[in-house]
Design a protein around this motif. Structure first.
Motif, PDB file in Angstrom:
ATOM      1  N   SER A  13       0.830  -1.203   0.000  1.00 61.87           N
ATOM      2  CA  SER A  13       0.000   0.000   0.000  1.00 61.87           C
ATOM      3  C   SER A  13       0.863   1.250   0.000  1.00 61.87           C
ATOM      4  O   SER A  13       2.086   1.186   0.149  1.00 61.87           O
ATOM      5  CB  SER A  13      -0.937   0.013   1.219  1.00 61.87           C
ATOM      6  N   ALA A  14       0.185   2.395  -0.184  1.00 63.73           N
ATOM      7  CA  ALA A  14       0.825   3.696  -0.051  1.00 63.73           C
ATOM      8  C   ALA A  14       0.502   4.216   1.337  1.00 63.73           C
ATOM      9  O   ALA A  14      -0.658   4.238   1.755  1.00 63.73           O
ATOM     10  CB  ALA A  14       0.308   4.662  -1.121  1.00 63.73           C
ATOM     11  N   ILE A  15       1.535   4.624   2.057  1.00 63.11           N
ATOM     12  CA  ILE A  15       1.404   5.039   3.455  1.00 63.11           C
ATOM     13  C   ILE A  15       1.712   6.521   3.558  1.00 63.11           C
ATOM     14  O   ILE A  15       2.693   7.002   2.988  1.00 63.11           O
ATOM     15  CB  ILE A  15       2.380   4.243   4.361  1.00 63.11           C
ATOM     16  N   ASN A  16       0.878   7.247   4.286  1.00 64.49           N
ATOM     17  CA  ASN A  16       1.184   8.645   4.549  1.00 64.49           C
ATOM     18  C   ASN A  16       2.397   8.733   5.465  1.00 64.49           C
ATOM     19  O   ASN A  16       2.444   8.083   6.513  1.00 64.49           O
ATOM     20  CB  ASN A  16      -0.008   9.358   5.200  1.00 64.49           C
ATOM     21  N   TYR A  17       3.375   9.521   5.060  1.00 68.03           N
ATOM     22  CA  TYR A  17       4.603   9.634   5.841  1.00 68.03           C
ATOM     23  C   TYR A  17       4.321  10.280   7.200  1.00 68.03           C
ATOM     24  O   TYR A  17       3.517  11.202   7.317  1.00 68.03           O
ATOM     25  CB  TYR A  17       5.632  10.476   5.088  1.00 68.03           C
ATOM     26  N   THR A  18       4.997   9.760   8.212  1.00 71.75           N
ATOM     27  CA  THR A  18       4.930  10.315   9.556  1.00 71.75           C
ATOM     28  C   THR A  18       6.337  10.678   9.998  1.00 71.75           C
ATOM     29  O   THR A  18       7.290   9.951   9.713  1.00 71.75           O
ATOM     30  CB  THR A  18       4.328   9.294  10.541  1.00 71.75           C
ATOM     31  N   GLN A  19       6.447  11.792  10.680  1.00 70.65           N
ATOM     32  CA  GLN A  19       7.758  12.266  11.122  1.00 70.65           C
ATOM     33  C   GLN A  19       8.541  11.164  11.836  1.00 70.65           C
ATOM     34  O   GLN A  19       8.008  10.423  12.649  1.00 70.65           O
ATOM     35  CB  GLN A  19       7.597  13.473  12.057  1.00 70.65           C
ATOM     36  N   GLN A  20       9.822  11.044  11.467  1.00 72.92           N
ATOM     37  CA  GLN A  20      10.777  10.085  12.047  1.00 72.92           C
ATOM     38  C   GLN A  20      10.395   8.632  11.769  1.00 72.92           C
ATOM     39  O   GLN A  20      10.739   7.729  12.519  1.00 72.92           O
ATOM     40  CB  GLN A  20      10.927  10.327  13.555  1.00 72.92           C
ATOM     41  N   MET A  21       9.711   8.388  10.658  1.00 69.37           N
ATOM     42  CA  MET A  21       9.357   7.024  10.277  1.00 69.37           C
ATOM     43  C   MET A  21      10.604   6.234   9.929  1.00 69.37           C
ATOM     44  O   MET A  21      11.514   6.731   9.269  1.00 69.37           O
ATOM     45  CB  MET A  21       8.400   7.047   9.082  1.00 69.37           C
ATOM     46  N   THR A  22      10.652   4.982  10.361  1.00 73.92           N
ATOM     47  CA  THR A  22      11.752   4.080  10.034  1.00 73.92           C
ATOM     48  C   THR A  22      11.224   2.910   9.212  1.00 73.92           C
ATOM     49  O   THR A  22      10.008   2.721   9.069  1.00 73.92           O
ATOM     50  CB  THR A  22      12.440   3.537  11.300  1.00 73.92           C
ATOM     51  N   LEU A  23      12.148   2.098   8.703  1.00 73.97           N
ATOM     52  CA  LEU A  23      11.764   0.916   7.938  1.00 73.97           C
ATOM     53  C   LEU A  23      10.921  -0.020   8.782  1.00 73.97           C
ATOM     54  O   LEU A  23       9.936  -0.600   8.303  1.00 73.97           O
ATOM     55  CB  LEU A  23      13.016   0.201   7.425  1.00 73.97           C
ATOM     56  N   LYS A  39      16.933  12.909  -9.156  1.00 75.93           N
ATOM     57  CA  LYS A  39      17.158  11.632  -9.833  1.00 75.93           C
ATOM     58  C   LYS A  39      16.841  10.470  -8.898  1.00 75.93           C
ATOM     59  O   LYS A  39      17.178  10.509  -7.713  1.00 75.93           O
ATOM     60  CB  LYS A  39      18.606  11.528 -10.315  1.00 75.93           C
ATOM     61  N   GLN A  40      16.203   9.446  -9.461  1.00 77.22           N
ATOM     62  CA  GLN A  40      15.881   8.273  -8.662  1.00 77.22           C
ATOM     63  C   GLN A  40      17.108   7.377  -8.512  1.00 77.22           C
ATOM     64  O   GLN A  40      17.770   7.048  -9.498  1.00 77.22           O
ATOM     65  CB  GLN A  40      14.740   7.482  -9.303  1.00 77.22           C
ATOM     66  N   GLN A  41      17.396   7.000  -7.278  1.00 78.51           N
ATOM     67  CA  GLN A  41      18.516   6.118  -6.988  1.00 78.51           C
ATOM     68  C   GLN A  41      18.000   4.895  -6.229  1.00 78.51           C
ATOM     69  O   GLN A  41      17.038   4.985  -5.466  1.00 78.51           O
ATOM     70  CB  GLN A  41      19.581   6.845  -6.164  1.00 78.51           C
ATOM     71  N   THR A  42      18.638   3.752  -6.475  1.00 79.06           N
ATOM     72  CA  THR A  42      18.195   2.488  -5.897  1.00 79.06           C
ATOM     73  C   THR A  42      19.207   1.983  -4.882  1.00 79.06           C
ATOM     74  O   THR A  42      20.420   1.988  -5.126  1.00 79.06           O
ATOM     75  CB  THR A  42      17.998   1.431  -7.001  1.00 79.06           C
ATOM     76  N   PHE A  43      18.695   1.531  -3.727  1.00 78.77           N
ATOM     77  CA  PHE A  43      19.538   1.010  -2.650  1.00 78.77           C
ATOM     78  C   PHE A  43      19.019  -0.347  -2.211  1.00 78.77           C
ATOM     79  O   PHE A  43      17.809  -0.584  -2.180  1.00 78.77           O
ATOM     80  CB  PHE A  43      19.521   1.964  -1.440  1.00 78.77           C
ATOM     81  N   GLY A  44      19.917  -1.251  -1.883  1.00 74.38           N
ATOM     82  CA  GLY A  44      19.527  -2.539  -1.336  1.00 74.38           C
ATOM     83  C   GLY A  44      19.222  -2.421   0.147  1.00 74.38           C
ATOM     84  O   GLY A  44      19.927  -1.718   0.882  1.00 74.38           O
ATOM     85  N   ILE A  45      18.173  -3.092   0.606  1.00 70.29           N
ATOM     86  CA  ILE A  45      17.834  -3.107   2.030  1.00 70.29           C
ATOM     87  C   ILE A  45      17.547  -4.547   2.459  1.00 70.29           C
ATOM     88  O   ILE A  45      17.158  -5.387   1.649  1.00 70.29           O
ATOM     89  CB  ILE A  45      16.617  -2.207   2.336  1.00 70.29           C
ATOM     90  N   ASN A  46      17.741  -4.822   3.748  1.00 72.43           N
ATOM     91  CA  ASN A  46      17.634  -6.179   4.280  1.00 72.43           C
ATOM     92  C   ASN A  46      16.455  -6.268   5.252  1.00 72.43           C
ATOM     93  O   ASN A  46      16.624  -6.167   6.473  1.00 72.43           O
ATOM     94  CB  ASN A  46      18.936  -6.578   4.973  1.00 72.43           C
ATOM     95  N   GLN A  75      19.754  -3.132  10.649  1.00 74.63           N
ATOM     96  CA  GLN A  75      19.192  -2.993   9.303  1.00 74.63           C
ATOM     97  C   GLN A  75      18.034  -2.000   9.255  1.00 74.63           C
ATOM     98  O   GLN A  75      17.488  -1.728   8.187  1.00 74.63           O
ATOM     99  CB  GLN A  75      18.722  -4.359   8.789  1.00 74.63           C
ATOM    100  N   ASN A  76      17.665  -1.461  10.418  1.00 79.48           N
ATOM    101  CA  ASN A  76      16.607  -0.454  10.441  1.00 79.48           C
ATOM    102  C   ASN A  76      17.160   0.865   9.916  1.00 79.48           C
ATOM    103  O   ASN A  76      18.239   1.296  10.318  1.00 79.48           O
ATOM    104  CB  ASN A  76      16.086  -0.269  11.866  1.00 79.48           C
ATOM    105  N   ILE A  77      16.439   1.497   9.004  1.00 77.95           N
ATOM    106  CA  ILE A  77      16.912   2.745   8.389  1.00 77.95           C
ATOM    107  C   ILE A  77      15.814   3.787   8.450  1.00 77.95           C
ATOM    108  O   ILE A  77      14.635   3.471   8.624  1.00 77.95           O
ATOM    109  CB  ILE A  77      17.327   2.532   6.917  1.00 77.95           C
TER     110      ILE A  77
END
Length: 211
Positions: free
Chosen positions: A137-147, A175-182, A194-196
């Motif tokens: 889903s699409a989630i409304n961003y909340t301040q200080q949100m983490t993975l 520019k869109q950039q892609t990062f790997g996450i675990n 691994q929390n970002i």
């Protein structure tokens, strides 16, 4: 003779369809437009108004032009004195100052307060999770949100998810950039390293595992 004419026109029609198919297969649609968020770090987040928001606009000593307004899909609202005000992508403070300037043509020294009473926000500020999440889903961003916060919001991973092969797409400097996450390591192994931090506009893609 009539049958031959029908056959001829059918062949011409099929030829035109073939040409149209070849033309469309050789062309490509333009990439989706990117709208970078004004938030570039977790420390400078400010809520931006978006379509679907409900705004309370209070004009001091002018209750007749104060009221509640819903932001239209085109990002505008219409008040009693000012029509089609562009509000999307602005903070309530900035919008209040702009309204004061516009209303100054009709009212002496107007003082305006804008508050958001129902939140949706611009699409560029939402965080999207697609693929093998329990509830993509699409989630409304909340301040200080983490993975971790985000994965709780979408119900975690499915049993078929390859969470450690997930990708985060972020718009940086236009520019869109892609990062790997675990994600697997985070929520299944408890590896809190691994929390970002998540930023408005982030897109997370979770692939299916190959068994």
């Amino acid at each position: 003779m009539k049958t031959n004419k029908i056959a001829f026109f059918n062949l011409v029609f099929l030829f035109i369809l073939t040409l149209a198919g070849c033309s469309s297969s050789n062309s490509s649609l333009p990439n989706a437009s990117t709208y970078p968020s004004l938030t570039t770090s977790v420390g400078n987040y400010q809520y931006l108004i978006g379509p679907g928001d409900t705004l309370s606009i209070f004009v001091w000593r002018n209750p007749d032009i104060s009221g509640s307004f819903i932001v239209r899909p085109d990002g505008k609202v219409t008040t009693s004195l000012v029509e089609d005000i562009e509000v999307t992508g602005k903070t309530p403070y900035v919008l209040a100052r702009e309204l004061e300037e516009s209303l100054g043509k009709f009212i002496n020294s107007p003082r305006v307060t804008v508050s958001v009473t129902r939140f949706a926000g611009p699409l560029s500020e939402q965080v999207r999770v697609i693929g093998e999440a329990t509830n993509p889903s699409a989630i409304n961003y909340t301040q200080q949100m983490t993975l971790l916060d985000l994965m709780i919001s979408v119900g975690g991973l499915t049993e078929y998810a390859a969470g450690d092969n997930a990708k985060l797409i972020r718009t940086i400097s236009g520019k869109q950039q892609t990062f790997g996450i675990n994600i697997d390591s985070l929520i299944r192994d408890g590896d809190i390293a691994q929390n970002i931090d998540i930023l408005p506009g982030d897109i997370i893609i979770i692939p299916e595992a190959w068994f």
